[in-house]
Design an enzyme around this catalytic site. Structure first.
Site, mmCIF file in Angstrom:
data_model
loop_
_atom_site.group_PDB
_atom_site.id
_atom_site.type_symbol
_atom_site.label_atom_id
_atom_site.label_comp_id
_atom_site.label_asym_id
_atom_site.label_seq_id
_atom_site.Cartn_x
_atom_site.Cartn_y
_atom_site.Cartn_z
ATOM 1 N N GLY A 82 39.656 40.162 38.056
ATOM 2 C CA GLY A 82 39.119 39.042 37.278
ATOM 3 C C GLY A 82 38.425 38.039 38.169
ATOM 4 N N ASN A 83 38.180 36.858 37.655
ATOM 5 C CA ASN A 83 37.574 35.790 38.467
ATOM 6 C C ASN A 83 38.121 34.435 38.027
ATOM 7 O OD1 ASN A 83 35.697 34.617 36.393
ATOM 8 N ND2 ASN A 83 34.949 36.733 36.417
#
Ligand code: CTP
Length: 402
Positions: free
Chosen positions: A210-211
């Site tokens: 993810g980020n």
């Protein structure tokens, strides 16, 4: 008619050499039809005379908490009756007191005793402006919705050159007018699709790549566009409360976001791609949890579709595409490259490594790029204000037939 006409504007002047420019701000506001109520701090009066403001404003200067010419408890009356308060110039002390909720003179008391919108125009030496305490205080004010007129670069007191010079009186007055104008963005009749949040690409049933995106900027866009009268669809990966009046589609991965975007893209007038979409995903996620006993896994990645570039390649006439560029270096050059490569109409470039900007913050500072160069640079402001300013630029660029 000007948006300030008939409005009661408290002009707070604190002590800096640029206090002389507040005289011009006062005159311009009075000329535009405002009722200007001047408040001066003690140190402001060391730079310019109270008589000057008393003569030019709509009533005599207020300077004391205890022996005001209009009677006792001036701060509550001044704060309650104001349609807007503009602090020009705002010193580091006033900014610090206001951010901390400390009321140590008539001006800071009035600021804390008001529910009216407040515009703060900082002016100080570069070293002070860049001090972490001042930066933190500015971020606090911006996150609370205080409007900030960023200082400019130029000659400072004592002959130094740098950032910190009070914005021009015309800029200050324009900001006041904008804040008082409830119709700064009119999006009635327009349909808008906004993406928000960071995508998650599964490695196995419990893990993902993810980020750091929290979706705050995308949600601010959706909310501002809906308030401005647009028909809004929000495609999001995050679980924040739905903005009122907005259709919300929840997705997880880049592929799902792509599919959701394609379903609506043909019919919308404006697309705002604020989401942080993964560029890569694991090739074939494991259907069972990857066990450490099996050794260190090698994770093979493959490209995802660039949604913005795909929408750019199928953009219909009159449709406007707004992309983002989250950068840590070469902001303008990288932003311009993305603008051309993705066939976008605007790229909102932000330096995610700068203080108080980008992921997870309530504030942002961006540069709006369009074919032909930089369209606007927006100083640190709440994500709502950034959204409003970007949407205003986008709507202003529409041709009448669009
Ligand atoms: N974007 C997209 N689909 C992707 C990746 C990015 O639609 N698969 C969009 C983002 O929503 C944003 C813009 O493209 O509006 C720029 O994203 P950014 O991550 O800054 O750029 P990248 O295209 O990933 O380029 P680079 O890796 O060179 O920074």
């Amino acid at each position: 008619m000007s948006s300030v006409s008939g409005k009661r504007i408290v002009l707070g002047v604190s002590g800096g050499i640029s206090a002389y420019k507040a005289i011009e701000v006062c005159r311009r506001l009075v000329d535009a039809g405002a009722h200007v109520v001047p408040i001066m701090t003690d140190s402001a009066q060391k730079f310019v005379g109270a008589n000057t403001f008393s003569a030019l404003a709509s009533e005599p200067v207020h300077a004391s908490l205890f022996d005001d010419w209009q009677g006792p408890i001036p701060h509550t009356r001044l704060g309650q009756e104001a349609d807007l308060i503009v602090v020009c110039p705002a010193t580091a002390r006033v900014i610090g007191s206001y951010a901390a909720g400390i009321s140590d003179d008539l001006l800071t008391n009035t600021l804390i005793a008001t529910r009216a919108p407040v515009v703060v125009c900082p002016a100080m030496h570069t070293e002070m402006w860049e001090h972490p305490a001042v930066e933190a205080n500015m971020a606090t004010l911006a996150a609370r919705g205080v409007h900030i007129v960023a200082p400019e670069e130029g000659r400072l007191a004592g002959g130094d050159i740098g950032k910190g010079r009070l914005a021009a009186p015309s800029t200050v007055v324009a900001s006041v007018q904008e804040v008082l104008d409830p119709h700064t963005v009119d999006m009635r009749g327009l349909s808008v699709m906004v993406t928000a949040g960071g995508t998650r690409e599964s490695l196995d049933p419990v893990r993902f790549i993810g980020n750091r995106s929290t979706g705050k900027q995308g949600y601010a866009f959706a909310e501002v566009a809906a308030r401005a009268g647009a028909d809004v669809e929000l495609i999001t990966t995050v679980d924040r409360p739905d903005p009122s009046g907005v259709r919300v589609t929840r997705v997880v991965t880049a592929a799902q976001m792509h599919e959701a975007c394609l379903a609506s893209a043909d019919s919308v007038d404006i697309v705002v791609m604020a989401a942080a979409v993964a560029d890569f995903r694991p090739t074939g996620a494991s259907e069972v949890k990857i066990k450490k006993g099996d050794g260190v896994p090698t994770i093979e990645l493959e490209r995802t579709v660039d949604i913005l570039a795909d929408l750019g390649s199928r953009k219909r006439r009159g449709q406007q595409l707004v992309g983002f560029a989250a950068e840590t270096n070469d902001l303008i050059a990288n932003g311009e490259r993305k603008l051309a490569k993705k066939n976008a109409d605007f790229i909102v470039a932000n330096d995610v490594s700068a203080p108080n900007t980008g992921f997870a913050h309530d504030t942002n500072a961006v540069t709006i790029l369009a074919p032909g160069g930089v369209r606007a640079s927006l100083a640190l402001a709440s994500k709502f204000e950034i959204a409003r300013a970007v949407l205003r630029t986008v709507v202003a660029a529409r041709t009448p037939s669009e």
